[in-house]
Design a protein around this motif. Structure first.
Motif, PDB file in Angstrom:
ATOM      1  N   GLU A 174      -4.017   1.077  11.220  1.00 50.94           N
ATOM      2  CA  GLU A 174      -3.647   0.989   9.805  1.00 50.94           C
ATOM      3  C   GLU A 174      -2.464   1.904   9.490  1.00 50.94           C
ATOM      4  O   GLU A 174      -1.530   1.517   8.782  1.00 50.94           O
ATOM      5  CB  GLU A 174      -4.846   1.373   8.928  1.00 50.94           C
ATOM      6  CG  GLU A 174      -6.018   0.404   8.981  1.00 50.94           C
ATOM      7  CD  GLU A 174      -5.806  -0.795   8.080  1.00 50.94           C
ATOM      8  OE1 GLU A 174      -4.817  -0.802   7.338  1.00 50.94           O
ATOM      9  OE2 GLU A 174      -6.623  -1.722   8.120  1.00 50.94           O
ATOM     10  N   SER A 177       0.681   0.548  10.860  1.00 52.56           N
ATOM     11  CA  SER A 177       1.141  -0.624  10.109  1.00 52.56           C
ATOM     12  C   SER A 177       1.997  -0.225   8.916  1.00 52.56           C
ATOM     13  O   SER A 177       2.842  -1.016   8.463  1.00 52.56           O
ATOM     14  CB  SER A 177      -0.063  -1.449   9.624  1.00 52.56           C
ATOM     15  OG  SER A 177      -0.853  -1.890  10.707  1.00 52.56           O
ATOM     16  N   THR A 258       0.408  -4.653  14.598  1.00 50.41           N
ATOM     17  CA  THR A 258       0.564  -4.227  13.203  1.00 50.41           C
ATOM     18  C   THR A 258       1.307  -5.228  12.326  1.00 50.41           C
ATOM     19  O   THR A 258       1.409  -5.012  11.117  1.00 50.41           O
ATOM     20  CB  THR A 258       1.335  -2.899  13.147  1.00 50.41           C
ATOM     21  OG1 THR A 258       2.641  -3.082  13.732  1.00 50.41           O
ATOM     22  CG2 THR A 258       0.597  -1.818  13.922  1.00 50.41           C
ATOM     23  N   SER A 260       0.824  -8.298  11.006  1.00 56.62           N
ATOM     24  CA  SER A 260       0.173  -8.971   9.865  1.00 56.62           C
ATOM     25  C   SER A 260      -0.106  -7.985   8.732  1.00 56.62           C
ATOM     26  O   SER A 260       0.107  -8.306   7.553  1.00 56.62           O
ATOM     27  CB  SER A 260      -1.125  -9.634  10.320  1.00 56.62           C
ATOM     28  OG  SER A 260      -2.032  -8.663  10.827  1.00 56.62           O
ATOM     29  N   ARG A 261      -0.573  -6.786   9.065  1.00 60.03           N
ATOM     30  CA  ARG A 261      -0.850  -5.793   8.022  1.00 60.03           C
ATOM     31  C   ARG A 261       0.451  -5.332   7.355  1.00 60.03           C
ATOM     32  O   ARG A 261       0.500  -5.155   6.136  1.00 60.03           O
ATOM     33  CB  ARG A 261      -1.585  -4.599   8.625  1.00 60.03           C
ATOM     34  CG  ARG A 261      -3.004  -4.905   9.111  1.00 60.03           C
ATOM     35  CD  ARG A 261      -3.653  -3.640   9.657  1.00 60.03           C
ATOM     36  NE  ARG A 261      -5.044  -3.833  10.042  1.00 60.03           N
ATOM     37  CZ  ARG A 261      -5.442  -4.238  11.242  1.00 60.03           C
ATOM     38  NH1 ARG A 261      -4.530  -4.496  12.186  1.00 60.03           N
ATOM     39  NH2 ARG A 261      -6.721  -4.399  11.511  1.00 60.03           N
ATOM     40  N   SER A 264       1.635  -7.983   4.887  1.00 60.40           N
ATOM     41  CA  SER A 264       0.856  -7.949   3.641  1.00 60.40           C
ATOM     42  C   SER A 264       1.321  -6.820   2.736  1.00 60.40           C
ATOM     43  O   SER A 264       1.496  -7.008   1.518  1.00 60.40           O
ATOM     44  CB  SER A 264      -0.631  -7.778   3.973  1.00 60.40           C
ATOM     45  OG  SER A 264      -1.397  -7.653   2.798  1.00 60.40           O
ATOM     46  N   TYR A 265       1.584  -5.666   3.307  1.00 59.49           N
ATOM     47  CA  TYR A 265       2.053  -4.521   2.525  1.00 59.49           C
ATOM     48  C   TYR A 265       3.401  -4.821   1.881  1.00 59.49           C
ATOM     49  O   TYR A 265       3.620  -4.542   0.692  1.00 59.49           O
ATOM     50  CB  TYR A 265       2.160  -3.298   3.442  1.00 59.49           C
ATOM     51  CG  TYR A 265       2.612  -2.033   2.750  1.00 59.49           C
ATOM     52  CD1 TYR A 265       1.697  -1.188   2.134  1.00 59.49           C
ATOM     53  CD2 TYR A 265       3.964  -1.679   2.716  1.00 59.49           C
ATOM     54  CE1 TYR A 265       2.105  -0.022   1.505  1.00 59.49           C
ATOM     55  CE2 TYR A 265       4.381  -0.518   2.085  1.00 59.49           C
ATOM     56  CZ  TYR A 265       3.453   0.303   1.487  1.00 59.49           C
ATOM     57  OH  TYR A 265       3.867   1.444   0.850  1.00 59.49           O
ATOM     58  N   GLY A 320      -7.605  -1.094   2.807  1.00 55.93           N
ATOM     59  CA  GLY A 320      -6.640  -0.717   3.827  1.00 55.93           C
ATOM     60  C   GLY A 320      -5.213  -0.680   3.327  1.00 55.93           C
ATOM     61  O   GLY A 320      -4.917  -0.225   2.219  1.00 55.93           O
ATOM     62  N   VAL A 321      -4.291  -1.187   4.158  1.00 50.89           N
ATOM     63  CA  VAL A 321      -2.867  -1.144   3.842  1.00 50.89           C
ATOM     64  C   VAL A 321      -2.556  -1.962   2.591  1.00 50.89           C
ATOM     65  O   VAL A 321      -1.741  -1.562   1.753  1.00 50.89           O
ATOM     66  CB  VAL A 321      -2.051  -1.656   5.047  1.00 50.89           C
ATOM     67  CG1 VAL A 321      -0.589  -1.784   4.689  1.00 50.89           C
ATOM     68  CG2 VAL A 321      -2.211  -0.717   6.227  1.00 50.89           C
TER      69      VAL A 321
END
Length: 631
Positions: A174, A177, A258, A260-261, A264-265, A320-321
């Protein structure tokens, strides 16, 4: 005199002063100066100004307070001496908030220019034609610089809070990411710093002329441009986000884990681009209006909301992120709403203070439609014209190139760190955020130089046209003295930051992560990080001086060449010897290379930059040319 004080006093009072100065010059001098001071303006009129002498005022009158000779003796009728007046200090709400000012003018027109703090007449040089204030004291520069430093900390603080909360409640994946996501978002926001610089410059310029209509229009245009750009950024990050994140994540194993995370961020942060840019422009408008309180309050509000929402979304809710991104976006939106209202209130208050003519004392308060029209709120959202866009981007263009080169140079280190693995990428995310947090003080130094230096350089050019060697020498000394003060302050700030950066990176890296391996790598980079931070403020100060002197060609070319060379080095380093130690050593030498090149340019640039008072070579040329002139 009637024309000179109309911007400060009601017309009826001006007529009285005109009669007194014309008919009773000896006795009226004290009364005029004290009356102006009592009306919240530290002003000075040349002694014994007769009606036939109004068009003959040429040289500035230097006012050095204290004693019986603090004001020059021009003599009354028949050569009679004129009584002197000691230093007078402004008092009242305008003086307490904006400080005292000097009364300078051109072609018999006087303008009130507020300074940063309450100042007596003994601290000012007041002139009738092209007069300029004395060089601000170091404490005055710092009182402007410190609030500005707090304003530029907004975005680094948000990224630092995201890093700390995710590091405490998430795992190393995380935290890693956040590296590509934060790097991309911070770089895009850093590129938009040109909006802040252009807005602050335009607003400050218009308010110095007491042109509130133009100031409001400049703010409204900047708001509209920021909203349109923000909406474009939101769409671009959503559509092309995966490609852009891939560029920052690199092609190693850490990038695949990392991606995909990080995507999203970026998309969630991108959704809040419009209010984020609006808040940045509003902060700059407040700086241009000399209001540092509102942006600082906004930073406190945004930071408190961000900390609470980060804890809520990442901790108990376990988002999470993505939760960290939502927390930052919501906090920035709330800050934008507050700052918009603050800018409207600041401009209304400033306009009411500077345009108040006291007529309600003589004729009563305004009534009916006139009063309702004044109370009607004025919108700060307009559609800019083509001419307004050209004017805005003439200020913003050079800063965009500079910001682009800086942002790319720093953020392309993230894909190079990803080549060394997930732990290295997570450690790099911590170190890079600490670097951004401390180097942001350079923006405050840059803004201070941009705010104070142009006034003295313009005065320098005006007095050159007069051909008066004494005035030219004084103007050159003012410019040189102010530049030295800015450079000394920048060097001291860099030294302080070098020491302070050791606290989070060496003593307390556990506030960012619970992983022992990441903490160990951060500690190993702490000394290199500190040495990388040291030259930044001085480099930015020199850059501001060069930019004020219109040395855009050198800055653009040098930044592009240095950025390309740095990218080639990172490509070679990530393939031959990947690792954070070698990469951050290269980052350190990059900082010192810029400082060295910029310093050489400042010292040996010559007259064409308009800053030849700093150049030893051009000083020797001036002396030789002077000696060769026929007597």
């Amino acid at each position: 005199v009637e024309e000179g004080v109309l911007g400060v006093l009601p017309r009826e009072v001006c007529c009285i002063f005109s009669y007194l100065i014309t008919m009773r010059p000896t006795a009226s001098r004290t009364a005029v100066v004290l009356a102006l001071a009592a009306l919240d303006a530290t002003c000075a009129l040349p002694a014994n100004v007769h009606s036939t002498q109004r068009a003959q005022l040429r040289r500035p009158t230097s006012l050095r307070g204290g004693g019986a000779d603090s004001l020059p003796h021009h003599g009354g009728p028949g050569g009679a001496p004129v009584a002197s007046v000691g230093p007078v200090t402004a008092r009242g709400p305008f003086a307490e908030r904006c400080g005292s000012g000097d009364l300078t003018g051109l072609d018999s027109q006087f303008h009130l220019s507020p300074s940063m703090s309450s100042t007596s007449m003994s601290q000012l040089d007041v002139g009738c034609m092209g007069g300029a204030k004395r060089v601000p004291k170091t404490i005055h520069l710092l009182t402007f610089m410190i609030p500005t430093f707090g304003i530029y900390l907004a975005n680094p603080i948000l990224s630092l809070v995201d890093t700390a909360v995710v590091g405490q409640y998430g795992d190393k994946i995380e935290l890693a990411s956040l590296g590509p996501g934060c790097a991309l978002c911070d770089m895009l926001l850093y590129l938009c710093n040109f909006l802040q610089v252009a807005t602050a410059a335009l607003v400050s310029k218009e308010l110095s002329k007491n042109d509130f209509v133009a100031a409001r229009r400049s703010v409204a245009c900047a708001f509209s441009i920021s909203i349109f750009m923000g909406l474009g950024m939101s769409v671009g990050l959503y559509v092309f986000g995966e490609t852009l994140v891939g560029l920052f994540a690199g092609s190693g194993e850490a990038a695949r884990v990392t991606l995909s995370r990080s995507l999203s961020y970026v998309r969630i942060r991108g959704a809040g681009s419009a209010p984020t840019l609006l808040a940045m422009v509003a902060q700059a408008a407040c700086i241009g209006a000399k209001d540092a309180d509102s942006p600082l309050r906004a930073i406190g509000i945004v930071s408190c909301f961000n900390i609470f929402l980060d804890w809520l979304f990442v901790g108990p809710w376990g988002k999470g992120v993505a939760g960290a991104a939502w927390a930052t976006t919501i906090a920035q939106t709330l800050g934008a709403i507050y700052l918009y209202a603050a800018v409207v209130q600041t401009l209304d208050k400033l306009e009411a203070e500077r345009t108040y003519d006291g007529r309600d004392i003589l004729f009563g308060k305004k009534k009916g439609k006139e009063e309702e029209q004044e109370k009607k709120p004025k919108s700060l959202l307009v559609i800019p014209t083509v001419d307004e866009l050209v004017k805005f981007f003439q200020f913003a263009g050079p800063m965009f190139v500079i910001s682009l080169a800086r942002g790319v140079s720093w953020n392309i280190t993230t894909p190079a760190a990803a080549m060394a693995g997930t732990v290295a990428l997570a450690a790099h995310q911590v170190v890079l955020n600490v670097f951004f947090f401390f180097t942001i003080a350079g923006e405050a130094v840059f803004q201070t130089a941009q705010a104070f230096m142009p006034e003295f350089q313009q005065h320098q050019e005006r007095v050159k046209a007069t051909g008066d060697k004494e005035l030219v020498k004084e103007a050159n000394e003012r410019v040189q003295k102010l530049a030295k003060k800015i450079l000394i302050i920048a060097t001291l700030i860099g030294s302080l930051q070098m020491v302070m950066s050791m606290v989070p990176s060496y003593l307390t890296p556990q506030i960012f992560t619970n992983d022992a391996d990441i903490q160990s790598q951060v500690r190993s980079l702490s000394k290199i990080l500190a040495l990388s931070i040291f030259p930044h403020c001085t480099t930015i100060a020199i850059e501001a001086l060069l930019l004020n002197s219109k040395d855009i060609e050198f800055l653009g070319t040098a930044h592009i060449l240095v950025c390309v060379g740095w990218a080639i080095f990172l490509k070679w380093q990530s393939r031959t010897s990947p690792g954070l130690i070698n990469m951050w050593k290269g980052m350190m030498w990059l900082q010192y290379l810029r400082a060295f090149l910029w310093s050489l340019r400042l010292l040996f640039s010559g007259k064409k930059l308009g800053i030849h008072t700093y150049s030893p070579r051009s000083s020797r040329r001036r002396r030789s040319s002077t000696s060769q002139q026929p007597k």
